[in-house]
Design a protein around this motif. Structure first.
Motif, PDB file in Angstrom:
ATOM      1  N   ASP A 263       0.835  -1.203   0.000  1.00  0.00           N
ATOM      2  CA  ASP A 263       0.000   0.000   0.000  1.00  0.00           C
ATOM      3  C   ASP A 263       0.871   1.255   0.000  1.00  0.00           C
ATOM      4  OD1 ASP A 263       0.963   0.238   2.558  1.00  0.00           O
ATOM      5  OD2 ASP A 263      -0.922  -0.308   3.541  1.00  0.00           O
ATOM      6  N   ARG A 374      -5.208   5.088  -6.532  1.00  0.00           N
ATOM      7  CA  ARG A 374      -6.297   4.461  -5.789  1.00  0.00           C
ATOM      8  C   ARG A 374      -7.153   5.498  -5.059  1.00  0.00           C
ATOM      9  NH1 ARG A 374      -8.333   1.694  -1.357  1.00  0.00           N
ATOM     10  NH2 ARG A 374      -8.931  -0.457  -1.809  1.00  0.00           N
ATOM     11  N   GLN A 400      -0.382   4.405  -4.569  1.00  0.00           N
ATOM     12  CA  GLN A 400      -0.957   3.071  -4.567  1.00  0.00           C
ATOM     13  C   GLN A 400      -1.863   3.039  -5.786  1.00  0.00           C
ATOM     14  OE1 GLN A 400      -2.661   1.827  -0.851  1.00  0.00           O
ATOM     15  NE2 GLN A 400      -3.755   0.094  -1.778  1.00  0.00           N
ATOM     16  N   ARG A 401      -1.908   1.909  -6.487  1.00  0.00           N
ATOM     17  CA  ARG A 401      -2.678   1.845  -7.729  1.00  0.00           C
ATOM     18  C   ARG A 401      -4.092   1.349  -7.449  1.00  0.00           C
ATOM     19  NH1 ARG A 401       1.693   4.697  -9.228  1.00  0.00           N
ATOM     20  NH2 ARG A 401       3.506   3.416  -9.659  1.00  0.00           N
ATOM     21  N   GLU A 402      -5.021   1.781  -8.279  1.00  0.00           N
ATOM     22  CA  GLU A 402      -6.405   1.313  -8.124  1.00  0.00           C
ATOM     23  C   GLU A 402      -6.478  -0.140  -8.554  1.00  0.00           C
ATOM     24  OE1 GLU A 402      -9.364   0.831  -6.714  1.00  0.00           O
ATOM     25  OE2 GLU A 402      -9.363   3.046  -6.768  1.00  0.00           O
ATOM     26  N   GLU A 403      -6.726  -1.050  -7.612  1.00  0.00           N
ATOM     27  CA  GLU A 403      -6.756  -2.476  -7.965  1.00  0.00           C
ATOM     28  C   GLU A 403      -8.185  -2.989  -8.138  1.00  0.00           C
ATOM     29  OE1 GLU A 403      -6.828  -1.448  -4.960  1.00  0.00           O
ATOM     30  OE2 GLU A 403      -7.525  -2.967  -3.538  1.00  0.00           O
ATOM     31  N   PRO A 435      -3.495  -5.481  -4.146  1.00  0.00           N
ATOM     32  CA  PRO A 435      -3.051  -4.114  -3.876  1.00  0.00           C
ATOM     33  C   PRO A 435      -1.593  -3.979  -4.302  1.00  0.00           C
ATOM     34  CG  PRO A 435      -4.045  -5.099  -1.924  1.00  0.00           C
ATOM     35  CD  PRO A 435      -3.885  -6.200  -2.928  1.00  0.00           C
TER      36      PRO A 435
END
Ligand code: 4AD
Ligand code: MG
Length: 471
Positions: A263, A374, A400-403, A435
């Motif tokens: 995260d 994210r 943090q990437r949108e998962e 995540p």
């Protein structure tokens, strides 16, 4: 091939090794370029530099030596080979000097050589980028650049990150800022005048679609992180932003780690460990070059290095940063309010006055950041971070990437992007999503911070900026 042709190089010692010699040597051979030639009391003194270190080797040729005549006619900029004995130097400047019995000029340089032994402005040196590596400043910059590259690979390799090669030619604009250089084999001369914007038939182009030079390897790095867990890219990226500032170039190197099962807090810890570690390694390897920068370029260099390696990195949300800026009593040129991007003047206040050190600003409004970040529970901000440092400003951008597939699809639509362009990016959210997070370090910006050079054009051998693609 006739191996004897390389014999002269085999016998050569680098200037750095000679200057750090354990003792006198009856015979040594150095090759390099004359930085200065002076004759004093019947003795010629030639300073030769071969780029192996900042210092030059003093070559001494007294009048009774056969080499004297050749040495006397040497000029600044000429290349030469000098042979003789390495002996203790009576001078304060150096421990060893070479008493030459033989000197050969390899390539002459006449009086039009632009780097005569005096100080030149950085602006002037930019106009002779083909020769500036032969100056103290640029020799030092490129050695530090090399050491930093090596330290970066070492950091990741020692932690089991896989170095991946992401494409340079790309069909998608990762940052969505419309700053891609076009790559095409279509006949531009023919198209100009014939087609209005949007009318060009890209299906007839080389790749059968619209393509450009990548602005970031992140989206592809995510695909590999979702298989190999910890990966990084280190390569050139391109931005056609028409901004003529001291910290933007059209071609720059970026380091982009991407970590799975992670995260934003993991991302921030990685960025901090990474910067501390690579900076320490450069400090250990490039002591003389960094001392030179501190003396000649920016006296705060030691303080800057200390801030990166010893001080704690503060973390503050964007909301807190905006509140601090509003409370500051400073009169900023650009207004500060929630939803506005932080400008250089704001970054400077935060890192130079408020925290006096590196600062991670987190959780930016979603409207000023890219689609892949994210979404936070407040529906208003995203799990993003920028690392700001004194004087230089932003050196890292990460998130943090949108998962979550549904949220990502909604974000793509919200930003007016084509869902079909990202089918593969969405697929990895459909199959075994996790995540994950990552960041991009502007390699050249970090070099500006470390060397104290104020213009990004001076840390890149051949910088590319609007109107400039010489060399
Ligand atoms: O903040 P940026 O645009 O972030 C990305 O590209 C993400 N895809 C990175 C990621 O999460 N993997 O760019 C990252 C960094 C900036 O913080 C800045 O240091 C540098 O790249 N940078 C530039 N450096 C020189 N010239 C330019 N035109 C730059 N644009 C960005
Ligand atoms: Mg950024």
């Amino acid at each position: 091939m006739n191996r004897r042709r390389t014999a002269s190089r085999e016998m050569r010692a680098r200037v750095r090794d000679l200057l750090h010699s354990d003792g006198a040597r009856a015979h040594a051979r150095a090759m390099g370029w004359a930085r200065s030639v002076r004759v004093s009391k019947g003795v010629v003194f030639v300073a030769i530099n071969d780029g192996s270190c900042l210092d030059s080797l003093q070559v001494v040729v007294p009048a009774d030596q056969p080499a004297f005549e050749i040495a006397r006619r040497l000029t600044t900029g000429a290349s030469l080979v000098a042979e003789g004995a390495l002996v203790a130097s009576p001078g304060q400047q150096q421990q060893w000097e070479l008493h030459a019995t033989e000197i050969k000029t390899i390539g002459e340089a006449d009086s039009s050589y632009p780097l005569q032994n005096k100080r030149h402005s950085l602006e002037f040196l930019r106009s002779i980028a083909h020769l500036r590596p032969r100056t103290n400043t640029f020799g030092a910059v490129f050695r530090v650049r090399n050491a930093l590259s090596y330290a970066i690979h070492r950091f990741f390799q020692e932690r089991n990150f896989q170095w991946i090669h992401t494409p340079i030619i790309s069909g998608c604009d990762c940052e969505g800022a419309g700053e891609m250089f076009r790559v095409t084999t279509l006949d531009i001369e023919e198209l100009v005048g014939k087609c209005r914007p949007g009318e060009v038939d890209c299906s007839k182009d080389f790749f059968g679609r619209r393509t450009g030079l990548t602005v970031s390897g992140q989206l592809e790095a995510e695909l590999l992180a979702l298989a190999l867990s910890d990966v990084y890219t280190f390569g050139p990226t391109f931005r056609a932003e028409n901004s003529n500032t001291s910290r933007h170039v059209a071609e720059f190197w970026m380091v982009e780690p991407e970590i799975a099962f992670a995260d934003l807090a993991d991302d921030i810890s990685l960025a901090e460990d990474f910067l501390r570690s690579v900076t320490l390694e450069v400090m250990n390897r490039c002591e003389d070059d960094l001392a030179f920068f501190a003396k000649r370029v920016e006296k705060r260099v030691p303080e800057r290095l200390r801030l990166l390696t010893e001080s704690s990195y503060e973390v503050m949300t964007y909301r807190e940063a905006v509140a601090a800026l509003q409370r500051s009593g400073e009169s900023f040129e650009y207004p500060v309010h929630f939803g506005a991007d932080l400008q250089a003047e704001h970054e400077r206040y935060l890192t130079e006055k408020l925290t006096a050190g590196p600062l991670f600003v987190t959780d930016y409004p979603k409207n000023i950041k890219a689609f892949y970040m994210r979404l936070n529970d407040d529906d208003e901000t995203v799990a993003a971070t920028d690392l700001l440092v004194p004087q230089v400003g932003e050196i890292i951008g990460g998130s943090q990437r949108e998962e979550r597939l549904d949220v990502l699809e909604a974000r793509i639509a919200e930003q007016g992007l084509e869902r079909d362009d990202y089918w593969w990016y969405l697929d990895v959210r459909r199959y075994g999503t996790v995540p994950h997070a990552g960041f991009g370090l502007g390699f050249d910006r970090l070099l500006m911070y470390i060397t104290g050079l104020q213009n990004i054009r001076d840390v890149i051998p051949f910088p590319r900026t609007p109107g400039h693609a010489d060399f």
